[in-house]
Each structure stands twice: as C-alpha cells, then as structure tokens.
Design a protein around this motif. Structure first.
Motif, PDB file in Angstrom:
ATOM      1  N   THR A  67      19.748 -43.589  21.127  1.00  0.00           N
ATOM      2  CA  THR A  67      21.265 -42.805  21.077  1.00  0.00           C
ATOM      3  C   THR A  67      21.548 -42.029  19.724  1.00  0.00           C
ATOM      4  N   TYR A  68      21.738 -40.981  19.949  1.00  0.00           N
ATOM      5  CA  TYR A  68      22.206 -40.337  18.592  1.00  0.00           C
ATOM      6  C   TYR A  68      23.523 -39.329  19.032  1.00  0.00           C
ATOM      7  N   THR A  69      24.113 -38.800  18.254  1.00  0.00           N
ATOM      8  CA  THR A  69      25.317 -37.943  18.525  1.00  0.00           C
ATOM      9  C   THR A  69      24.982 -36.707  17.982  1.00  0.00           C
ATOM     10  N   SER A  70      25.564 -35.258  17.920  1.00  0.00           N
ATOM     11  CA  SER A  70      25.614 -34.292  17.554  1.00  0.00           C
ATOM     12  C   SER A  70      26.055 -33.983  16.110  1.00  0.00           C
ATOM     13  N   ASP A  71      26.719 -35.313  15.714  1.00  0.00           N
ATOM     14  CA  ASP A  71      26.920 -35.101  14.237  1.00  0.00           C
ATOM     15  C   ASP A  71      25.999 -35.384  13.317  1.00  0.00           C
ATOM     16  N   GLN A  72      24.930 -36.099  13.894  1.00  0.00           N
ATOM     17  CA  GLN A  72      23.893 -36.310  13.143  1.00  0.00           C
ATOM     18  C   GLN A  72      22.690 -35.028  13.192  1.00  0.00           C
ATOM     19  N   TYR A  73      22.994 -33.981  13.796  1.00  0.00           N
ATOM     20  CA  TYR A  73      22.030 -33.111  14.020  1.00  0.00           C
ATOM     21  C   TYR A  73      21.629 -32.314  12.611  1.00  0.00           C
ATOM     22  N   ASP A  74      22.872 -32.005  11.868  1.00  0.00           N
ATOM     23  CA  ASP A  74      22.450 -31.481  10.614  1.00  0.00           C
ATOM     24  C   ASP A  74      21.764 -32.301   9.559  1.00  0.00           C
ATOM     25  N   GLY A  75      21.902 -33.649   9.605  1.00  0.00           N
ATOM     26  CA  GLY A  75      21.151 -34.362   8.793  1.00  0.00           C
ATOM     27  C   GLY A  75      19.625 -34.424   9.281  1.00  0.00           C
ATOM     28  N   PHE A  76      19.462 -34.342  10.553  1.00  0.00           N
ATOM     29  CA  PHE A  76      18.159 -34.242  11.311  1.00  0.00           C
ATOM     30  C   PHE A  76      17.607 -32.966  10.680  1.00  0.00           C
ATOM     31  N   ILE A  77      18.051 -31.932  10.660  1.00  0.00           N
ATOM     32  CA  ILE A  77      17.759 -30.621  10.254  1.00  0.00           C
ATOM     33  C   ILE A  77      17.363 -30.488   8.645  1.00  0.00           C
ATOM     34  N   GLU A  78      18.135 -31.207   8.454  1.00  0.00           N
ATOM     35  CA  GLU A  78      17.879 -31.346   6.406  1.00  0.00           C
ATOM     36  C   GLU A  78      16.620 -31.824   6.304  1.00  0.00           C
ATOM     37  N   ILE A  79      16.235 -32.920   6.913  1.00  0.00           N
ATOM     38  CA  ILE A  79      14.871 -33.699   6.861  1.00  0.00           C
ATOM     39  C   ILE A  79      14.015 -33.015   7.266  1.00  0.00           C
ATOM     40  N   MET A  80      14.020 -32.318   8.430  1.00  0.00           N
ATOM     41  CA  MET A  80      12.802 -31.159   8.865  1.00  0.00           C
ATOM     42  C   MET A  80      12.738 -30.264   8.016  1.00  0.00           C
ATOM     43  N   LYS A  81      13.601 -29.641   7.155  1.00  0.00           N
ATOM     44  CA  LYS A  81      13.579 -28.607   6.257  1.00  0.00           C
ATOM     45  C   LYS A  81      12.587 -29.195   5.152  1.00  0.00           C
ATOM     46  N   ASN A  82      12.699 -30.365   4.977  1.00  0.00           N
ATOM     47  CA  ASN A  82      11.637 -30.884   3.750  1.00  0.00           C
ATOM     48  C   ASN A  82      10.384 -31.345   4.235  1.00  0.00           C
ATOM     49  N   ASP A  83      10.264 -31.256   5.511  1.00  0.00           N
ATOM     50  CA  ASP A  83       8.785 -31.764   6.107  1.00  0.00           C
ATOM     51  C   ASP A  83       7.761 -30.870   5.667  1.00  0.00           C
ATOM     52  N   LYS A  84       6.840 -31.512   5.416  1.00  0.00           N
ATOM     53  CA  LYS A  84       5.523 -30.592   4.668  1.00  0.00           C
ATOM     54  C   LYS A  84       5.003 -29.412   5.377  1.00  0.00           C
ATOM     55  N   LYS A  85       5.066 -29.383   6.651  1.00  0.00           N
ATOM     56  CA  LYS A  85       4.684 -28.320   7.733  1.00  0.00           C
ATOM     57  C   LYS A  85       5.591 -26.933   7.409  1.00  0.00           C
ATOM     58  N   ASN A  86       6.719 -27.044   6.776  1.00  0.00           N
ATOM     59  CA  ASN A  86       7.363 -25.964   6.484  1.00  0.00           C
ATOM     60  C   ASN A  86       6.986 -25.004   5.557  1.00  0.00           C
ATOM     61  N   GLU A  87       7.105 -23.588   5.623  1.00  0.00           N
ATOM     62  CA  GLU A  87       6.885 -22.675   4.580  1.00  0.00           C
ATOM     63  C   GLU A  87       7.873 -21.748   4.460  1.00  0.00           C
ATOM     64  N   ASP A  88       8.204 -21.109   3.511  1.00  0.00           N
ATOM     65  CA  ASP A  88       9.172 -20.126   3.310  1.00  0.00           C
ATOM     66  C   ASP A  88      10.510 -20.560   4.057  1.00  0.00           C
TER      67      ASP A  88
END
Lengths: 354, 354
Positions: free
Chosen positions: B296-317
């Motif tokens: 279970t998670y809530t939509s309040d956490q989405y920004d936090g999730f996305i912030e972590i994704m931005k730091n994921d190694k797979k991202n460029e630019d």
C-alpha cells in the motif's frame, strides 16, 4: 600544439587550454560538473572559464584543500553533491586542482553510477607531473594513502604552466621532488638538469619531459604488474612518513617533501643492497638536502612507519617491496627488504640532517 | 559439469562447488578473505568449507544481513577489516551470500588497493539469477540503490542450489520475481513455465536458464550502452518503491517484492505506450498478484518516488527512461516517459490491489 598520447587519451600541454572547448563540444555531454577546491575556485577557475567561453552551464563542486581531506568522508560529500545536481551517466566531471582534486575526483567519477567521463586539469606541479598520467584514482583511509581507488583513464588531461603562478614556492618545491625522481629512475641527463632549475621559472618543456618519462613507463605496464613499480622509488618510506606526519604534525609535510626524505632513505637502501655507488648516493643526498628542509623523527616512530609500509599497495605476501636504484637513471623493482635495513635507512637520513 | 561462459570468466553450476578448490589453488593467492553475513556464516560457510578441505587458512569478514546495510558505512568497515588482515594485491576475496554480500563485496574488492580478485558465490535465488553475471558491483547512498559502484568482473561464479534450502520462503519468492522477469523480457516459453513452479522445488536447470538469458544479453552489451537496459524492466519504479520502503517501513519490501510491483506498473506503461496487449497486461498482473502480497502507498508519495527515479542510473538528460515490453518475451529500452503516465501506472497497481 604539444601533446602526448597515453592510455587511450591525450595529454595536452597548452597554456590557455585552447583545445578544451572543442573537445567537450564534440562529446555532447548532458551536463558538466567542475570539481575544485577553495584555492582553485579562486585562482584557476577563471582560466578555465576563459578557455571555454561558450560553455556557461555547469555546476561547481567545491571541497576543502589539503591532503588530509582526500578521504572517504569528503568523497561521500562529492558523491552526494553529484546526486543533488542530478548528474546522469552522460555527465562530464572536470577535476581542476592538485592531486587531492584529481585523485578524489577521478575516484568519485569512476564509481558514480558505475563510472562517468572525467577530464583532469592538474594545477599543481606535483599533480601535473605525477597524477596526470597512469589512470590511478584514489583516496586515503585510516591514514593509509590511496588505499581505496581504481585504475580508470580520464578522457583527456590538460596541463598549463599558467597555473603554477598561483602556487606558493613550497608547493612547487614539493612537486619538483617527483620531477627529480623521474630523472633518477630513467634519465641521468634530465636528473643533472634538475640541479640547476630555479623553481620560479619551470618551463613547459621540463614538465613535458617529466610526464613523458612517466608515460613511457606506464604504457609498458598499465596495471602495475611489474616495471611501473619503479615509479614508486622513494614512496614506500616516503608514504609512511607522510602518513605519520599527516596525523601528528600541526603543519604536515607535503607529499613531495615526504618523498624527498623517502628518496634519501631508499637511496641508502639502493647503495646498501642494489649496487648504487657511494658517490651517487652522496650526490642525490646532497641535492635533496640542499632543496628540502630537514625533518625530525625518532626511532620510537620506526615501528609505526613500518606498520604503514606493510599496508602499502606494493607489498605482496607480507614482505616489504621496494623500487631501488641500480645507478642514477636506472631503477629496479620487487626488491624485498628486511626491517633491519629499513631502520638503518631511516637512521641514515637522521645522521645526514643533524 | 554445467557451466556458462560470461565476460572472461566461468559460471559453475555445482551442488558441491566441486571445482572451487582447484580453481583457487591454480591461482596461487597470497591470502583468502571470505565475506559473509551472519546468516551465511552459520548456514553456508560449512558448505564452502567442505568444498575446499585443503584450504584452512583464511580470514572471515562478517557483515550484518539486510539490504539496509548495503551502504558506504558498512563498506568502509569491510575495507578497514581488509586492511587489518593485511590483505595485499594478490589476495582473493570470496563473497558468500546474497546480493548485499556479492554487490558490496565486489565493490570493496574492486576498489581495495585499486582492485583485487574476487569470486562470487551467491546463496540466495535473487543473487544467483540476478547478481551472478554482469560484473556490476555497488552500494547504496542516501537510499539511492547501487548509485556507487564499478563494472568489474569476478574471477568465477559458483552457483549451488543447495544454498536455497537455507532460505525462508519469502526470500525465494523475492528472487523468483527476477526469474519471471527474464521470461518476460526474452523468452515467452520460460515465462509460461514460471507459472507452475513450486517455490520449494526450484531446479538447477531453471536457475541456469534464467542466468543464461541474462548472460546472453550481457555478452551483447557489457557496459550497458543499449540492449542491456532491458534487464531493468520493472526496476525503475520498483527501485523507487524499494528505496521508499527501506527508509519508511518497519518491515521493508525485499528487492524482488518491490520489482514485482514495478513490473505491474511498467507492464501498464508497456500497454499504454509500447504496444503490449491488454490480454498480456492482465496475464502478467494476475501472475504477480497471485504470487506477491499487495503493498500500500498513497498518491502523496508519488513525488518522492519520482524524485528517486530521477536519480536512477538509467536516466539521461533528466528524462526518466524505461525498459518496456512490446509483448511477453520481447522488451525494448530507452523509452522516455512523462510524469503523468508514471502517476497513472502507480494508480493502476493500487486499483488492482484494492
């Protein structure tokens, strides 16, 4: 344009870093990070900025200057700042500074997201002649120097004698110890030339010849399986004294100052164990003592020194390995030395400085 | 003897690690260090000891088990212990454990004295099928997973199904998510087989086929320039949820549990953006929900999730890149996805678990 080819990259000797901007543009990086310390931020960054007028979008990471900060704590700080700036795998890191910046910046870049590109712009004489080729990156741990690191080649190295004007005389003197070392291990004529050099007028040609000697050795032995170990002349004892000084002296020895002591001690070992003539031992001892102030230690410290030497990367099977001179201009490696002889070498230095 | 050839080394599938002792003897190491965690020290070390009866002189380094300990602080502890044991460059490190031990041990070995040899003996299903090939080493920093690491190949990998008997069912279930993933991205038949597997009777042949799929991808793209990114299916969103859970849940998600959620979300993105059929989306969603408990998670956490994704190694630019399915058994990479679609995918998972 003066250049040297190293392990898959070029070392550019350029006063104004004139090839840098094109070099970066061609590679289409997503982002540029510039690692500096407080000193190079003030004194060297303007030169870099002037060299790449069209590149205005970059992030600066600043660390505290000083060898005592080349440790894992500062490295974690660099990694976290890279994260904060959202650096991705196509980011470029430019390391603008002395050996602390180039060694730690190289390590941080080579391990961030499993490795991003980096360019080395060494700004001290020491880092220009020592850290600019060879692909060694590293940080200290528990006062053991460079114990954590990687072999990772930069994309390019840029060397400008202009930066030397930003250094105080003590720093240039420190770096000059490595210049002399390159003569001692490979080129007797170059060693002789070193005797007459005025430290405030070191020419690019002298820096280039010094890098060239090191580069020739490295190209023959990229991962330090054999020959490359001759570059460690003076460093086994020198590193131990440097590590000790870092944790005990209020005003610790600079790297080259410690290595100069190390070369006198290891010169003695070369004389005692490896055929260096007494005349040549006297010659190098005189040269170093004329250029470097005497340092004091006592025999109480010898066990501590030897403990640090045992952790030095050059050792295998718990014996202490040295690179020693055969004659001036000719070095050999993998010479394993007893504790007693090391003690005698440390005594020799003290006897000469009394 | 069953083996696979990976990037310059062999993966041995051997119940009793029967080739290990000879492998070590042939290489004449100066010293052997064995990295374990508390669990593998108790349950797996006896198997290793029995496999190398003539090798009795080694040092044990024990770390605390658990993904939350795969961080720089524990890594510093490992480095310092290596120093204390006087490890030199010809030492061998054997990493005996799950992904925490093999990832962190591989990183510690690849950076200690600029790199010593290491052998991976993964003891969890997850590390056997996921961490055993590819040469990725790494640790987490600030809850960003594997953000610091290297690409360094081990000297060999040994996989024994015997170790699985030491695991609880939850850990096997977690590892099985990566097995399913390998079917999803490359082999539809294998995916179908996964549906019927009982977790307490996983056979070596299934592990081997799973490693083989990963190995084939890696051999085509050793440094993750392109194709290899398909192995990240489920991991972009999965890692973010895993990172979040690690720092917020008392009983955090295991890696595979988080990746299972990630595969449902990224299955949805595959359906919405990349041609995966609705039937296939339903099929994989059903499979994962049948095997893995709802989270279970809530939509309040989405920004936090996305912030972590931005730091994921797979991202460029600064765009968020995904590997997505085209159909089951066929994946594509470098698909850049909008924040809105990621939110919709996170919503999709919640709607299915209500």
């Amino acid at each position: 344009m003066q250049t040297l080819e190293s392990l898959g990259y070029t070392v550019f000797f350029e006063e104004n870093l004139s090839s840098l901007e094109d070099f970066i543009f061609q590679r289409q990086y997503s982002q540029i990070l510039i690692l500096v310390d407080r000193n190079t931020n003030d004194h060297c960054l303007p030169v870099l900025q002037a060299a790449m007028p069209s590149i205005t979008d970059y992030d600066i990471i600043e660390i505290d200057p000083g060898e005592e900060n080349k440790n894992i704590d500062f490295c974690i700080g660099v990694w976290k700042t890279m994260l904060d700036f959202g650096a991705d795998r196509k980011a470029l890191m430019i390391n603008l500074g002395g050996g602390v910046v180039t060694d730690m910046g190289g390590f941080a870049a080579s391990t961030f997201k499993r490795g991003i590109d980096f360019i080395q712009i060494p700004t001290t004489l020491l880092s220009q002649v020592d850290a600019s080729v060879g692909g060694k990156t590293g940080i200290d741990l528990d006062n053991v120097k460079n114990i954590i690191g990687t072999f990772t080649q930069p994309q390019a190295v840029f060397i400008s004698a202009k930066f030397l004007a930003t250094l105080d005389e003590r720093q240039i003197r420190s770096g000059f110890a490595e210049v002399i070392k390159h003569g001692l291990i490979q080129d007797r004529n170059f060693y002789e030339k070193c005797k007459d050099v005025e430290l405030d007028t070191i020419e690019t040609s002298m820096i280039k010849r010094s890098v060239e000697i090191k580069n020739d050795v490295i190209l023959k032995d990229p991962t330090e399986q054999g020959l490359r170990k001759i570059l460690n002349f003076g460093h086994t004892i020198g590193h131990a004294i440097e590590g000790y000084s870092l944790s005990n002296d209020r005003n610790p020895l600079l790297h080259g100052e410690a290595i100069a002591i190390g070369m006198i001690c290891e010169g003695f070992l070369s004389y005692k164990l490896n055929g260096l003539s007494e005349v040549e031992l006297e010659d190098l001892t005189t040269l170093f003592l004329a250029r470097y102030s005497p340092y004091t230690y006592t025999s109480d410290q010898y066990d501590g020194f030897i403990e640090i030497m045992k952790n030095d990367k050059k050792n295998e099977d718990n014996k202490i390995g040295f690179a020693l001179l055969k004659e001036i201009g000719n070095a050999e490696y993998n010479i394993y030395v007893d504790k007693n002889d090391i003690v005698e070498a440390l005594d020799y230095y003290l006897s000469k400085t009394k």
